[in-house]
Design a protein around this motif. Sequence first.
Motif, mmCIF file in Angstrom:
data_model
loop_
_atom_site.group_PDB
_atom_site.id
_atom_site.type_symbol
_atom_site.label_atom_id
_atom_site.label_comp_id
_atom_site.label_asym_id
_atom_site.label_seq_id
_atom_site.Cartn_x
_atom_site.Cartn_y
_atom_site.Cartn_z
ATOM 1 N N GLY A 161 0.733 -1.296 0.123
ATOM 2 C CA GLY A 161 0.062 0.032 0.013
ATOM 3 C C GLY A 161 0.794 1.471 0.087
ATOM 4 O O GLY A 161 0.456 2.250 -0.399
ATOM 5 N N ALA A 162 2.106 1.103 0.605
ATOM 6 C CA ALA A 162 3.055 2.246 0.228
ATOM 7 C C ALA A 162 3.291 2.708 -1.348
ATOM 8 O O ALA A 162 3.242 1.854 -2.158
ATOM 9 N N GLY A 163 3.771 3.766 -1.310
ATOM 10 C CA GLY A 163 3.999 4.137 -2.904
ATOM 11 C C GLY A 163 4.880 5.422 -2.690
ATOM 12 O O GLY A 163 5.336 5.947 -1.802
ATOM 13 N N ARG A 164 5.369 5.608 -4.002
ATOM 14 C CA ARG A 164 6.290 6.819 -4.313
ATOM 15 C C ARG A 164 6.348 6.965 -5.734
ATOM 16 O O ARG A 164 5.725 6.306 -6.522
ATOM 17 N N PHE A 165 6.556 8.454 -5.981
ATOM 18 C CA PHE A 165 6.570 8.786 -7.491
ATOM 19 C C PHE A 165 7.951 8.146 -7.973
ATOM 20 O O PHE A 165 9.156 8.288 -7.105
ATOM 21 N N VAL A 166 8.031 7.777 -9.193
ATOM 22 C CA VAL A 166 9.233 7.282 -9.984
ATOM 23 C C VAL A 166 9.685 8.217 -11.140
ATOM 24 O O VAL A 166 10.650 8.089 -11.632
#
Length: 156
Positions: free
Chosen positions: A102-107
Motif C-alpha cells: 500500500g506504500a508508494g512513491r513517485f518514480v
Amino acid sequence: MSRLHRYATTLRWTGNRGTGTSAYAAYGRDHEVEADGRPDLALTSDPAFRGDPARWNPELLLLASLSSCHQLWYLHLCAEAGIAVLAYEDRAEAVMEEEASGAGRFVEAVLRPVVTIAPGNDAARAAALHRDAGAKCFIARSMNFPVRHEPEIRTA
C-alpha cells in the motif's frame, strides 16, 4: 550566505461522516488546506484510494508544484536572456508506483511545456533554458525522482 524561508499552512479534516474512523470505509478523505490570505483548497485522496474525483489530491498538488516552479524559473531566465515569452502551457504528467503493502512513491515526472516566443528570438536558447530552469527549481531539486523536460518552442 543562505537564507531560510518558512511556509505555513493549516489542514482541517472534513470527512467525519458521524462515526469518525470507526472503519476504513466509514470516513471521508475530504480535507481543506488554508494559508493566510489565500483561498482555501478543497482536497481529498486520489480516487483510487476512496477520494472524490472532483477535488484536488496531494499527488496532483505535487505535480502542479513542480510544473509551477519550473515555469516561474523559466520565465525568469528568459527575461534575463532577452527572450520574450508570449505564451506558456505545460501538460505535465507524473507516475506513482504503489507497492503491494500500500506504500508508494513517485518514480518520474515529465513536464511538457509548449512555449511561444516572439519573432526574432533564439528558439534554441529558449529550449536550452528549460535545463537551467530545472536545475534551479526549488521543488524539482527537492524531489527524489527524475523530473524530465520535453519542451516545444514555437515562434509567434
